[in-house]
Design a protein around this motif. Structure first.
Motif, mmCIF file in Angstrom:
data_model
loop_
_atom_site.group_PDB
_atom_site.id
_atom_site.type_symbol
_atom_site.label_atom_id
_atom_site.label_comp_id
_atom_site.label_asym_id
_atom_site.label_seq_id
_atom_site.Cartn_x
_atom_site.Cartn_y
_atom_site.Cartn_z
ATOM 1 N N GLU A 1 -3.456 -63.759 -32.057
ATOM 2 C CA GLU A 1 -3.916 -64.790 -32.861
ATOM 3 C C GLU A 1 -3.370 -64.663 -34.202
ATOM 4 N N VAL A 2 -3.189 -65.872 -34.965
ATOM 5 C CA VAL A 2 -2.599 -66.043 -36.368
ATOM 6 C C VAL A 2 -3.641 -64.989 -37.195
ATOM 7 N N LYS A 3 -4.948 -65.148 -37.324
ATOM 8 C CA LYS A 3 -5.674 -64.158 -37.932
ATOM 9 C C LYS A 3 -5.653 -62.865 -37.926
ATOM 10 N N ALA A 4 -5.725 -62.472 -36.539
ATOM 11 C CA ALA A 4 -5.358 -60.994 -36.268
ATOM 12 C C ALA A 4 -4.032 -60.447 -36.931
ATOM 13 N N ILE A 5 -2.993 -61.142 -36.756
ATOM 14 C CA ILE A 5 -1.794 -60.912 -37.440
ATOM 15 C C ILE A 5 -1.811 -60.743 -38.854
ATOM 16 N N PHE A 6 -2.120 -61.639 -39.438
ATOM 17 C CA PHE A 6 -2.365 -61.630 -40.928
ATOM 18 C C PHE A 6 -3.147 -60.771 -41.652
ATOM 19 N N ASN A 7 -4.495 -60.516 -40.806
ATOM 20 C CA ASN A 7 -5.406 -59.693 -41.253
ATOM 21 C C ASN A 7 -5.453 -58.276 -40.778
ATOM 22 N N GLY A 8 -4.324 -57.763 -39.862
ATOM 23 C CA GLY A 8 -4.343 -56.560 -39.315
ATOM 24 C C GLY A 8 -3.031 -56.444 -38.695
ATOM 25 N N PRO A 9 -1.832 -56.593 -39.212
ATOM 26 C CA PRO A 9 -0.512 -56.519 -38.689
ATOM 27 C C PRO A 9 -0.403 -54.992 -38.122
ATOM 28 N N MET A 10 0.029 -54.835 -37.064
ATOM 29 C CA MET A 10 0.096 -53.424 -36.223
ATOM 30 C C MET A 10 1.634 -52.940 -35.893
ATOM 31 N N HIS A 11 2.475 -53.959 -36.358
ATOM 32 C CA HIS A 11 4.140 -53.509 -36.264
ATOM 33 C C HIS A 11 4.396 -53.411 -37.578
ATOM 34 N N PRO A 12 5.169 -52.107 -37.677
ATOM 35 C CA PRO A 12 5.923 -52.004 -38.990
ATOM 36 C C PRO A 12 6.689 -53.080 -39.608
ATOM 37 N N TYR A 13 7.570 -53.899 -38.620
ATOM 38 C CA TYR A 13 8.162 -55.053 -38.998
ATOM 39 C C TYR A 13 7.515 -56.206 -39.503
ATOM 40 N N THR A 14 6.170 -56.558 -38.851
ATOM 41 C CA THR A 14 5.330 -57.503 -39.114
ATOM 42 C C THR A 14 4.775 -57.284 -40.681
ATOM 43 N N GLN A 15 4.306 -55.951 -40.933
ATOM 44 C CA GLN A 15 3.897 -55.474 -42.237
ATOM 45 C C GLN A 15 4.879 -55.805 -43.282
ATOM 46 N N ALA A 16 6.093 -55.472 -42.799
ATOM 47 C CA ALA A 16 7.124 -55.764 -43.824
ATOM 48 C C ALA A 16 7.345 -57.136 -44.143
ATOM 49 N N LEU A 17 7.409 -57.967 -43.211
ATOM 50 C CA LEU A 17 7.278 -59.550 -43.474
ATOM 51 C C LEU A 17 6.346 -60.009 -44.172
ATOM 52 N N TYR B 1 -7.824 -56.782 -28.119
ATOM 53 C CA TYR B 1 -8.130 -57.837 -27.407
ATOM 54 C C TYR B 1 -6.850 -58.970 -27.784
ATOM 55 N N ASP B 2 -6.218 -59.180 -26.712
ATOM 56 C CA ASP B 2 -5.206 -60.314 -27.067
ATOM 57 C C ASP B 2 -4.283 -60.214 -27.968
ATOM 58 N N HIS B 3 -3.852 -58.927 -28.379
ATOM 59 C CA HIS B 3 -3.200 -58.354 -29.504
ATOM 60 C C HIS B 3 -2.113 -57.355 -28.737
ATOM 61 N N PHE B 4 -0.869 -57.720 -28.835
ATOM 62 C CA PHE B 4 0.321 -57.113 -28.228
ATOM 63 C C PHE B 4 1.261 -56.433 -29.315
ATOM 64 N N VAL B 5 1.672 -55.437 -29.045
ATOM 65 C CA VAL B 5 2.647 -54.565 -29.998
ATOM 66 C C VAL B 5 3.630 -53.617 -29.260
ATOM 67 N N ALA B 6 4.854 -53.721 -29.775
ATOM 68 C CA ALA B 6 5.827 -52.842 -29.011
ATOM 69 C C ALA B 6 6.220 -51.949 -30.069
ATOM 70 N N CYS B 7 5.372 -50.775 -30.036
ATOM 71 C CA CYS B 7 5.442 -49.925 -31.142
ATOM 72 C C CYS B 7 4.705 -48.541 -30.550
ATOM 73 N N PHE B 8 5.516 -47.367 -30.708
ATOM 74 C CA PHE B 8 4.984 -46.076 -30.272
ATOM 75 C C PHE B 8 3.667 -45.856 -31.059
ATOM 76 N N TYR B 9 4.042 -45.899 -32.471
ATOM 77 C CA TYR B 9 3.131 -45.661 -33.523
ATOM 78 C C TYR B 9 2.415 -46.920 -34.415
ATOM 79 N N PRO B 10 1.836 -47.833 -33.684
ATOM 80 C CA PRO B 10 1.225 -48.786 -34.438
ATOM 81 C C PRO B 10 0.494 -48.520 -35.576
ATOM 82 N N LEU B 11 0.714 -49.524 -36.519
ATOM 83 C CA LEU B 11 -0.410 -49.435 -37.754
ATOM 84 C C LEU B 11 -1.771 -49.719 -37.211
ATOM 85 N N GLN B 12 -2.901 -49.061 -37.865
ATOM 86 C CA GLN B 12 -4.197 -49.128 -37.415
ATOM 87 C C GLN B 12 -4.880 -50.425 -37.948
ATOM 88 N N GLY B 13 -4.457 -51.817 -37.597
ATOM 89 C CA GLY B 13 -5.201 -52.678 -38.238
ATOM 90 C C GLY B 13 -5.039 -52.766 -39.656
#
Length: 329
Positions: A240-256, A314-326
């Motif tokens: 969901e958009v709120k989940a991505i913006f409030n707690g990105p878990m992939h380093p690339y998403t965080q960088a964007l 919940y409904d949050h998918f990430v392709a990363c061995f070491y995802p960021l912790q929200g």
């Protein structure tokens, strides 16, 4: 409860390069429900537009090929359809607003002729009725003096109006799915807002699902329900958009998100963050995670193996061995 109108399962798109096949969309899966908007974001060469063209089945040999477990539009797998059957669905049940309206519109036909062609192709109505519907569509998308505009050619109207004409063509047959590929590119801020407001209003009226391909995360935050982040042909994070913006878990998403200019005056004095390096060429991706050379958290496992997209919340998918912790921005 929203109805699922589009299911994409393990989509792979490849282009021919000489005798080689280059994978530009790699194992992409997602669902789209009626009345919902899904944003596809990522840098150039991430595979966003190729994915959109694949959903329209506009990539065919000898240019490339599409494989998947299925692309189900309203329960029907469009990959199993004949070319004739696909032509009946394309522009009718699934439509696309292309990235460049000046090149997408035919310069030798008037605006009215191009809209009426779409109506008559799928609805088989007489010319007089097609003309009436053309004027109604131009009015619907906010083009003034529609009787006059329909007689004009694409070069005679502004970029914002050309984009509105593309929307009118895409909506001519009331599609259940609308794909918008960078619909606000090269438009001024005011026109961008008008185009997005128009798409939201038409979505609410027609209950259609929208796939929005964009670089503008501000637009994503404002108008979309879900977001999928693509990198080197694969989805690396989806939620969901709120989940991505409030707690990105992939380093690339965080960088964007870090690259978005801050609003606060105090933060403006600081240097804008950028993502080091460049997107690797799709014809020569590294072994392991494609983001490894740009990732600040890279480890040996990332260089040896490619992480798969997995549900980490919940409904949050990430392709990363070491995802960021929200973490939040």
């Amino acid at each position: 409860m929203k109805q699922k109108i589009l299911e994409v399962k393990n989509l792979m798109t490849q282009y021919y390069s000489g005798k080689k096949l280059v994978t530009v969309v790699n194992n992409v899966s997602f669902d789209l429900c009626s009345g919902r908007s899904l944003a596809i974001v990522g840098e150039s060469s991430s595979g966003k537009s190729a994915m959109a063209l694949s959903l329209m089945r506009l990539i065919e040999p000898p240019v490339g090929k599409i494989t998947a477990q299925g692309i189900f539009l309203e329960g029907k797998d469009i990959l199993t359809l004949s070319i004739k059957d696909m032509q009946e669905i394309r522009g009718n049940r699934i439509s696309m607003i292309f990235q460049e309206p000046m090149t997408a519109l035919n310069p030798v036909f008037t605006i009215g002729e191009q809209i009426m062609e779409t109506i008559q192709l799928h609805q088989q109505v007489p010319p007089n009725e097609a003309k009436i519907r053309c004027i109604a569509l131009l009015t619907l998308v906010g083009i003034p003096a529609p009787h006059q505009r329909m007689l004009e050619y694409p070069h005679q109207i502004s970029g914002g109006m050309r984009q509105r004409v593309m929307i009118a063509i895409a909506l001519a047959c009331d599609p259940s799915v609308l794909i918008a590929d960078e619909p606000t590119t090269a438009l001024d801020v005011t026109t961008q807002a008008q185009i997005m407001d128009l798409m939201q209003r038409l979505q609410a009226e027609n209950n259609m699902g929208i796939i929005l391909i964009t670089h503008d995360l501000g637009i994503v935050a404002e108008v979309c329900h879900e977001v999928a982040v693509m990198y080197s042909g694969s989805i690396v994070e989806k939620s969901e958009v709120k989940a991505i913006f409030n707690g990105p878990m992939h380093p690339y998403t965080q960088a964007l998100l870090d690259a978005i200019p801050p609003l606060s005056v105090r933060s403006r004095s600081h240097r804008l963050r950028t993502i080091d390096g460049v997107v690797p060429p799709l014809c020569n991706l590294p072994t392991g995670c494609p983001f490894q050379d740009r990732c600040p958290n890279v480890k040996d496992q990332c260089r040896d193996h490619k992480p798969l997209l997995k549900e980490v919340g919940y409904d949050h998918f990430v392709a990363c061995f070491y995802p960021l912790q929200g973490s939040t921005k």
